[in-house]
Scaffold this motif. Structure first.
Motif, PDB file in Angstrom:
ATOM      1  N   ALA A   1      -0.463   3.504  -1.306  1.00 26.99           N
ATOM      2  CA  ALA A   1       0.138   4.835  -1.423  1.00 26.99           C
ATOM      3  C   ALA A   1       0.649   5.051  -2.841  1.00 26.99           C
ATOM      4  CB  ALA A   1       1.267   4.991  -0.410  1.00 26.99           C
TER       5      ALA A   1
ATOM      6  N   LEU B   1       2.223   3.707   3.224  1.00 28.70           N
ATOM      7  CA  LEU B   1       3.389   3.370   2.416  1.00 28.70           C
ATOM      8  C   LEU B   1       3.951   1.995   2.767  1.00 28.70           C
ATOM      9  CD1 LEU B   1       5.190   4.735   0.286  1.00 28.70           C
ATOM     10  CD2 LEU B   1       6.646   5.472   2.158  1.00 28.70           C
TER      11      LEU B   1
ATOM     12  N   GLY C   1       6.256  13.368   1.952  1.00 25.58           N
ATOM     13  CA  GLY C   1       6.326  13.649   3.382  1.00 25.58           C
ATOM     14  C   GLY C   1       5.310  14.608   3.938  1.00 25.58           C
TER      15      GLY C   1
ATOM     16  N   ARG D   1       9.155   8.455   1.175  1.00 27.93           N
ATOM     17  CA  ARG D   1       8.671   9.225   2.323  1.00 27.93           C
ATOM     18  C   ARG D   1       9.043  10.698   2.193  1.00 27.93           C
ATOM     19  NH1 ARG D   1       6.470   5.991   5.866  1.00 27.93           N
ATOM     20  NH2 ARG D   1       7.215   3.870   6.050  1.00 27.93           N
TER      21      ARG D   1
ATOM     22  N   GLU E   1      12.377   3.328   0.437  1.00 32.74           N
ATOM     23  CA  GLU E   1      11.175   3.816   1.118  1.00 32.74           C
ATOM     24  C   GLU E   1      11.406   5.213   1.671  1.00 32.74           C
ATOM     25  OE1 GLU E   1       8.466   1.564   3.816  1.00 32.74           O
ATOM     26  OE2 GLU E   1       9.706  -0.142   3.173  1.00 32.74           O
ATOM     27  N   ASP E   2      12.619   5.479   2.137  1.00 37.29           N
ATOM     28  CA  ASP E   2      12.918   6.819   2.655  1.00 37.29           C
ATOM     29  C   ASP E   2      12.805   7.869   1.560  1.00 37.29           C
ATOM     30  OD1 ASP E   2      13.282   6.021   5.270  1.00 37.29           O
ATOM     31  OD2 ASP E   2      15.458   5.774   5.068  1.00 37.29           O
TER      32      ASP E   2
ATOM     33  N   THR F   1       1.745   8.708   3.460  1.00 35.55           N
ATOM     34  CA  THR F   1       2.880   8.028   4.105  1.00 35.55           C
ATOM     35  C   THR F   1       2.418   6.965   5.089  1.00 35.55           C
ATOM     36  OG1 THR F   1       3.092   9.792   5.744  1.00 35.55           O
ATOM     37  CG2 THR F   1       4.514   9.930   3.819  1.00 35.55           C
ATOM     38  N   ASP F   2       1.266   7.142   5.698  1.00 38.93           N
ATOM     39  CA  ASP F   2       0.754   6.142   6.643  1.00 38.93           C
ATOM     40  C   ASP F   2       0.469   4.806   5.959  1.00 38.93           C
ATOM     41  OD1 ASP F   2       0.928   8.038   8.620  1.00 38.93           O
ATOM     42  OD2 ASP F   2      -1.236   8.405   8.748  1.00 38.93           O
TER      43      ASP F   2
END
Length: 175
Positions: free
Chosen positions: A104, A38, A29, A25, A21-22, A35-36
């Motif tokens: 997303a 995700l 980003g 993001r 997930e990072d 991203t909200d």
């Protein structure tokens, strides 16, 4: 909407690892509205899209436009695009290529695939290449008039040009 930017984001996805997930993001980003929304499920969706895009890019890079189009059409079939007209008043109508209630991952898929479809339709299916620099295989879009782009960035181009200059200078000294 800037659909050329969507095509560029698709190529950027090919150049970006998507394992967590990072990672996703980091990739999206600069767009909090994505991203909200995700979730962990989006990692798998985007990793799958990345794999399919990599095949499309590789076909384009070797000049196999037919294979690039087949790969892109397969992705379009797997990730349908639902264009919608949006606007705030009668003078601001514009096109969105995703359903606002979609995930997303679906948003990124729709943008990337629509951007690439327009790129292929406007410039041809062999306008995506791989960097010719040593130790770099990043993908890039070549919209130059003579299809002469060889590097993904100015950094790679400069690095290779400096190395070639040094080789020539060394060879001249040895003569």
């Amino acid at each position: 909407m800037d659909f050329a930017a969507y095509a560029q984001r698709a190529v950027d996805l090919v150049n970006t690892p998507i394992d967590t997930e990072d990672d996703v993001r980091t990739y999206v980003g600069d767009r909090p509205w994505v991203t909200d929304r995700l979730t962990a499920d989006d990692v798998g969706v985007l990793a799958g899209l990345r794999a399919g895009l990599t095949g499309m890019v590789d076909a384009s890079a070797v000049g196999d436009g037919a294979a690039a189009v087949v790969a892109l059409n397969q992705l379009l079939a797997k990730h349908p695009i639902r264009p919608m007209i949006s606007g705030h008043d009668e003078s601001s109508w514009h096109l969105h290529v995703y359903d606002e209630s979609g995930s997303a991952g679906e948003t990124v898929c729709a943008e990337a695939l629509f951007g690439l479809a327009l790129l292929v339709a406007e410039h041809g299916a062999t306008r995506i290449g791989r960097c010719a620099a040593t130790d770099c295989d990043n993908a890039f879009i070549d919209t130059s008039a003579n299809r002469s782009r060889r590097f993904c960035s100015t950094r790679c181009s400069t690095r290779m040009n400096v190395a070639a200059l040094r080789r020539r200078q060394q060879a001249a000294k040895e003569v």
